[in-house]
Structure formats: structure tokens, C-alpha cells
Design a protein around this motif. Sequence first.
Motif, PDB file in Angstrom:
ATOM      1  N   LEU B 112      -0.067  37.508  18.883  1.00  0.00           N
ATOM      2  CA  LEU B 112      -0.068  38.003  20.268  1.00  0.00           C
ATOM      3  C   LEU B 112       0.760  37.085  21.167  1.00  0.00           C
ATOM      4  O   LEU B 112       1.452  37.554  22.070  1.00  0.00           O
ATOM      5  N   TYR B 115       4.343  38.137  20.757  1.00  0.00           N
ATOM      6  CA  TYR B 115       4.678  39.343  21.522  1.00  0.00           C
ATOM      7  C   TYR B 115       4.690  39.065  23.026  1.00  0.00           C
ATOM      8  O   TYR B 115       5.505  39.619  23.762  1.00  0.00           O
ATOM      9  N   SER B 116       3.802  38.192  23.475  1.00  0.00           N
ATOM     10  CA  SER B 116       3.799  37.802  24.889  1.00  0.00           C
ATOM     11  C   SER B 116       5.096  37.110  25.276  1.00  0.00           C
ATOM     12  O   SER B 116       5.659  37.357  26.347  1.00  0.00           O
ATOM     13  N   ALA B 119       7.732  39.652  25.640  1.00  0.00           N
ATOM     14  CA  ALA B 119       7.536  40.422  26.880  1.00  0.00           C
ATOM     15  C   ALA B 119       8.041  39.627  28.085  1.00  0.00           C
ATOM     16  O   ALA B 119       8.764  40.161  28.940  1.00  0.00           O
ATOM     17  N   ASP B 120       7.688  38.351  28.145  1.00  0.00           N
ATOM     18  CA  ASP B 120       8.138  37.521  29.269  1.00  0.00           C
ATOM     19  C   ASP B 120       9.660  37.376  29.281  1.00  0.00           C
ATOM     20  O   ASP B 120      10.294  37.414  30.348  1.00  0.00           O
ATOM     21  N   ALA B 123      11.229  40.596  30.506  1.00  0.00           N
ATOM     22  CA  ALA B 123      11.024  40.728  31.955  1.00  0.00           C
ATOM     23  C   ALA B 123      12.008  39.823  32.689  1.00  0.00           C
ATOM     24  O   ALA B 123      12.622  40.226  33.680  1.00  0.00           O
ATOM     25  N   ASP B 129       9.644  47.165  33.571  1.00  0.00           N
ATOM     26  CA  ASP B 129       8.358  47.097  32.858  1.00  0.00           C
ATOM     27  C   ASP B 129       8.166  48.226  31.849  1.00  0.00           C
ATOM     28  O   ASP B 129       7.680  48.004  30.743  1.00  0.00           O
ATOM     29  N   GLU B 131      10.047  49.675  29.950  1.00  0.00           N
ATOM     30  CA  GLU B 131      10.825  49.642  28.706  1.00  0.00           C
ATOM     31  C   GLU B 131      10.508  48.443  27.830  1.00  0.00           C
ATOM     32  O   GLU B 131      11.019  48.330  26.704  1.00  0.00           O
ATOM     33  N   ILE B 132       9.698  47.535  28.350  1.00  0.00           N
ATOM     34  CA  ILE B 132       9.518  46.257  27.646  1.00  0.00           C
ATOM     35  C   ILE B 132       8.818  46.429  26.295  1.00  0.00           C
ATOM     36  O   ILE B 132       9.299  45.942  25.266  1.00  0.00           O
ATOM     37  N   LEU B 133       7.706  47.140  26.259  1.00  0.00           N
ATOM     38  CA  LEU B 133       6.965  47.227  24.988  1.00  0.00           C
ATOM     39  C   LEU B 133       7.752  47.976  23.919  1.00  0.00           C
ATOM     40  O   LEU B 133       7.783  47.564  22.758  1.00  0.00           O
ATOM     41  N   THR B 134       8.393  49.063  24.315  1.00  0.00           N
ATOM     42  CA  THR B 134       9.187  49.800  23.327  1.00  0.00           C
ATOM     43  C   THR B 134      10.333  48.931  22.800  1.00  0.00           C
ATOM     44  O   THR B 134      10.631  48.943  21.597  1.00  0.00           O
ATOM     45  N   VAL B 195      20.281  45.373  25.299  1.00  0.00           N
ATOM     46  CA  VAL B 195      19.365  45.075  26.414  1.00  0.00           C
ATOM     47  C   VAL B 195      20.170  44.679  27.656  1.00  0.00           C
ATOM     48  O   VAL B 195      19.912  45.147  28.770  1.00  0.00           O
TER      49      VAL B 195
END
Lengths: 206, 206
Positions: B112, B115-116, B119-120, B123, B129, B131-134, B195
Amino acid sequence: MARPRTAILSREIIGRAAIDYVESGNELQLVPLARRLGVSVSSLYHHVSGRDGVIHAMRQVLVSEYMTEGPVPGDWAQRIRGEVERTWRMYAAHPRVLQHMMTVVIDEPDVLRFYSTLADALAEAGLPDGEILTTIEVIDAFSFGAALDALSPDTVLGAERATGKLAELLPGHPSGAARNRLVFDRGLELLIAGVEARVSAYRSAS
Amino acid sequence: MARPRTAILSREIIGRAAIDYVESGNELQLVPLARRLGVSVSSLYHHVSGRDGVIHAMRQVLVSEYMTEGPVPGDWAQRIRGEVERTWRMYAAHPRVLQHMMTVVIDEPDVLRFYSTLADALAEAGLPDGEILTTIEVIDAFSFGAALDALSPDTVLGAERATGKLAELLPGHPSGAARNRLVFDRGLELLIAGVEARVSAYRSAS
């Protein structure tokens, strides 16, 4: 009485049976596969050369279902999207077969045509020759990664132990098949945008 | 006489044994795994909850080896490269375990954290926001696709039946581990460039 199954054994019948067998979660082994077909292992060997031969037969069956349509129309990016969509559908519908397909050399004409189409599209995009094959392999690796992603549980990440930005985003995220489809579409778009960026960098450097 | 193995059974021992067992090409099943450890299946259940529990134990062992180092320094793209390199090394060294790991929910704190961090980083790159997880899932799907690509034969495409551009490029293409490493590096660069292109498009639209 029905005719014995041995009389109608063929490479295609073996391929289809092996696909069902592997997709049902079984390890690919010749003895139980022959038993399921009601034939001896030596009968299998009349049609396919061993375990690799069975894998080739599985791929041939899938390729004939998913990859024999004519060329996709459009510019290079549309052609890549259309072609890769077909292989992804094939991979995604048969993720366990895919894991075997990757282990044997590709020599089926329809699959080689697919790779040829990607090579021509990337050349038309302006990608230098030296990068074309690796870029094709990247697109292919992403496609089968995205297809295997379909084996994930509906919710991939355990939200209750996540923190920060991740914890904030997880609750609104799609799950299951919608999540998986989004991964494929977005990934292919990012790779195509990446190719465009690479081509622009080459053009402005030359 | 040595102490019986049951006395020292633990979640970690089960995880390590299962990794060896699966990477040797065996189907993951509790009965033969217990036999290999010299214990009963019910002894396994004292430490892990069934087959999914064994998969969690395998992931915990691998995560403790590959993913517990501190944060990677640098800008968002460097952090993504560094973090993804670790998971790719883990996946690539254990492709058969990977196929199981994908099937159970991720709740290990170190995973986790990975993945965090992604994500950061995304961002910070300026990705919206939504689109971040995909995008994280795209990067992850590519990483395990590239890792499984290591199971490919040394030469993936049968050059003798290829035509056109493809036939022209195949003879000079690297093979084996060099080919696989190149696929990972190039793919990650294309995704990062993708990206960046996406972020630029958003910035110029807003």
C-alpha cells in the motif's frame, strides 16, 4: 452407438479441448488431456508434437477466432488501437491460455501479420527503425498484463489500510470489468501518446 | 534426531515453501505443499487461512525482500521509475507466483505504501485526481506483463515466416534477458511520456 472419438481427433479438436481444460484451472498435462478426449497420449502425438504442440494448437484455435479479420482502417494510431483491441480481447477471454502461449515461438501467419501491421504503423508514425520492435513488445506486454489484470479480485486494493491520497481516491474508483476495461483503454492511449512524444523529440533533434 | 518440522512451522516458512513449489512449475495445492513441508494440512491452517492465505504469505515474503527499502529520491518521474523497478524485479524473479498474487486483495502495508507513493508522484506531476488510480493500474499491468515477458522463449517471433518491415527488423533485435530488460525500460519511459503529454493537454485546456 456413437463413433469413437479417436476417429475425429484433429489438431483443432485438441486445441479446443486444451483451452477448456486450462481455462477450467487445470495444469496443462498430456495424460489427463488425452483422458478427457477419450484417446491415448500416442494418439495426441499423431496430431501435435508434445506439450509445445498443444500450445501451438491452442493459439491457432484462438487466432482463427480473434485475429483473422481484415486490416483496420485509419491512421497509424487508429490501426494500432484496432489491432491491439483484437489481441487484448483474445488474451482477456483466455488469461490462463495466454500464460502458456507466451512460452512458445510465434509462427502463425495471422499473428505475424498482426506484428507486421504494428511495425508498419509505427514506421509511419515516424518512430526510428531501432525502436520499432521493442515498442511492439511493450504494447504486447501491456496488453497481456492488462488481460491478466482481469483475474484480479473486484476490488484490488484493501481501502481500509490505505492512507493519504490513495485512501482519498479508492472509494470512488470503478471495480470489476469496468475497471479492467478502463485500464486497457487508458494504457493504450498513454503508450500511443508516449510514441508521439518520442517521435516529436526525434523530429526536433534532427 | 532433528526436531520435527511442525515445531518451527510459521507463516513465513509456509510462504517460502510455497514460492519454491510454485516457481518449480507446480500447481498451488495445499495437500502436496503440506506433504513437502512434512506437516498435515490442518497444521497449515494454524498459520494461514487456506489457499488465499498461502498466497498472502507468499506475497508477504516477497514484499519483505523487495519492497521495504525507504523512499526513492528525486522528482515524480524518478520516484515512479525507482519504485516500479522494485516491483518489476520482484515480479520478474517470480513470474509464476505473480500469477497467484494478482488474485487476492492487496492489504500488505509495504505494498500500500508503494501505491501511495505512486499516487503522490502522479498528483505532483499534475495528473487530475480522476485519472490517478487508473494510471497506477496501467503502470502495474505493464510491469507484470513485462515480467511475464521473461517467460518468453529467447526468440519470440519466428523470423523465417515474417515479411516486410518486420522481417527486416527481426535479425538485429536483441534476445533473451537483454530484450526483456529493454521492454521494461522503454515501456516505463513511454508511459511516463504519456503521462507528461496528458498533463500538458490538461494544462493548456485549463
